[in-house]
Design an enzyme around this catalytic site. Structure first.
Site, PDB file in Angstrom:
ATOM      1  N   CYS A   2       0.968  -1.129  -0.216  1.00 49.94           N
ATOM      2  CA  CYS A   2       0.011   0.039  -0.182  1.00 49.94           C
ATOM      3  C   CYS A   2       0.908   1.228   0.161  1.00 49.94           C
ATOM      4  O   CYS A   2       1.652   1.448   0.954  1.00 49.94           O
ATOM      5  CB  CYS A   2      -1.012  -0.044   1.230  1.00 49.94           C
ATOM      6  N   GLU A 127      -4.026   1.332  -5.949  1.00 46.30           N
ATOM      7  CA  GLU A 127      -3.161   0.164  -6.411  1.00 46.30           C
ATOM      8  C   GLU A 127      -2.828   0.114  -8.065  1.00 46.30           C
ATOM      9  O   GLU A 127      -4.051   0.670  -8.643  1.00 46.30           O
ATOM     10  CB  GLU A 127      -3.645  -1.289  -5.878  1.00 46.30           C
TER      11      GLU A 127
END
EC number: 4.-.-.-
Length: 354
Positions: A2, A127
């Site tokens: 992340c 992402e």
């Protein structure tokens, strides 16, 4: 992994979204520590400040460990034992912490042993999916499915900007498990609080985008157990760290690739089939106008006191169904909503891309 999140809500809205019950069952709002360090942003990257939840017991001896504090902290954990005079000299990346090595690396094992568990707050995280045979990467925005409530059911036909604002006030924040530490400069000075996001193997729904994801705490019980280090042991808390399928996502514009871009466009769904941005017709225009109005500027930092009846019921209508399999709910809502908008307003303006 992340490496980018969004947390664009104003401070008072963020506070209301974190309403909880203490050990006595009383409805509470968390109190802020260093509130002036919070800056809303659609595009947060490591080394920026983000809001995290943690137990009041970390700051006040004898406090009830079930009571919560919100504190802006630096993303990228600086270990308490770090001896350099500048945290930027840390030679390794601590933005994320792998769950499978959390007990092996001193940087994470030490704060975990001290009960320094926190919950990182965000609208969602970004992402990037690699395209086969090319160097291009498609960004996605990933978040909790949002529930359409009776209260917001008629807002789709409303022209009242206050009604639209209420919908976004009710956004369910993504709650990610993290660890924090407190570093004191060797030459003296203020303590630096910083955090890392724990990551796990991706769930099946996200595996086509990336093989890792944050450890998401899904629900009040999980959040409470992770934060309450006074009552919940490390071994019990680590049982909460696992992938969850309760997420949805949509593709977004490459504008988010540059961390300097901090605009509502970072969150807006794009249509991958035609490689063009969604039409900003009717309701979507009003939503974008509201987002722009709520862009990170100087906010009214007065936190209103809310009663139990003011605790939000999560809802959203703006979420696009992505090309991959996702949870039903918010994604389907946006698909239906867009179809309705197209029928009602055949002529629409295109979003201006940066």
């Amino acid at each position: 992994m992340c490496g980018r999140t969004s947390c664009h809500l104003p401070r008072d809205v963020l506070t209301r979204a974190c309403a909880y019950q203490d050990r006595q069952g009383q409805q509470r709002l968390p109190e802020w520590r260093d509130p002036d360090k919070y800056y809303p942003s659609y595009n947060k990257s490591p080394q920026s400040n983000s809001p995290v939840l943690l137990s009041r017991l970390h700051f006040e001896k004898g406090a009830d460990s079930s009571e919560r504090i919100i504190a802006p902290m630096r993303w990228g954990l600086v270990p308490s034992w770090f001896k350099e005079d500048d945290p930027s000299k840390l030679q390794f990346n601590t933005a994320n912490c792998r769950s499978d090595t959390i007990m092996e690396k001193r940087s994470f094992k030490v704060p975990l042993g001290k009960g320094r568990r926190c919950v990182v707050l965000a609208d969602g995280f970004y992402e990037w999916q690699r395209s086969q045979g090319t160097s291009q990467r498609q960004p996605y925005f990933i978040y909790f499915p949002q529930i359409k409530t009776v209260k917001s059911g008629s807002i789709g036909a409303s022209n009242n900007s206050e009604d639209w604002e209420k919908v976004w006030d009710n956004w369910r924040l993504l709650t990610m498990a993290g660890l924090f530490d407190c570093w004191e400069p060797p030459e003296g000075g203020d303590c630096l609080y910083s955090y890392t996001i724990i990551t796990v193997d991706s769930c099946k729904g996200l595996n086509d985008i990336h093989h890792r994801m944050p450890a998401i705490l899904d629900g009040e019980e999980a959040v409470s157990k992770w934060l309450d280090f006074g009552e919940v042991s490390t071994q019990e808390a680590l049982k909460l760290i696992h992938p969850t399928e309760n997420v949805t996502f949509h593709p977004v514009s490459p504008v988010v690739n540059n961390s300097q871009n901090n605009t509502p466009e970072c969150l807006v769904p794009v249509d991958l089939l035609v490689k063009k941005e969604l039409e900003a017709s009717g309701s979507s225009q009003r939503m974008l106008q509201w987002l722009a109005k709520k862009s990170p500027k100087k906010e009214d930092l007065k936190t209103p006191q809310k009663t139990e009846s003011d605790v939000p019921h999560w809802s959203s209508q703006f979420l696009q169904k992505s090309p991959f399999t996702t949870k039903r709910g918010s994604a389907r809502l946006l698909e239906q909503w867009l179809k309705q908008e197209k029928e009602e307003e055949p002529v629409a303006k295109r979003l201006q891309s940066q």
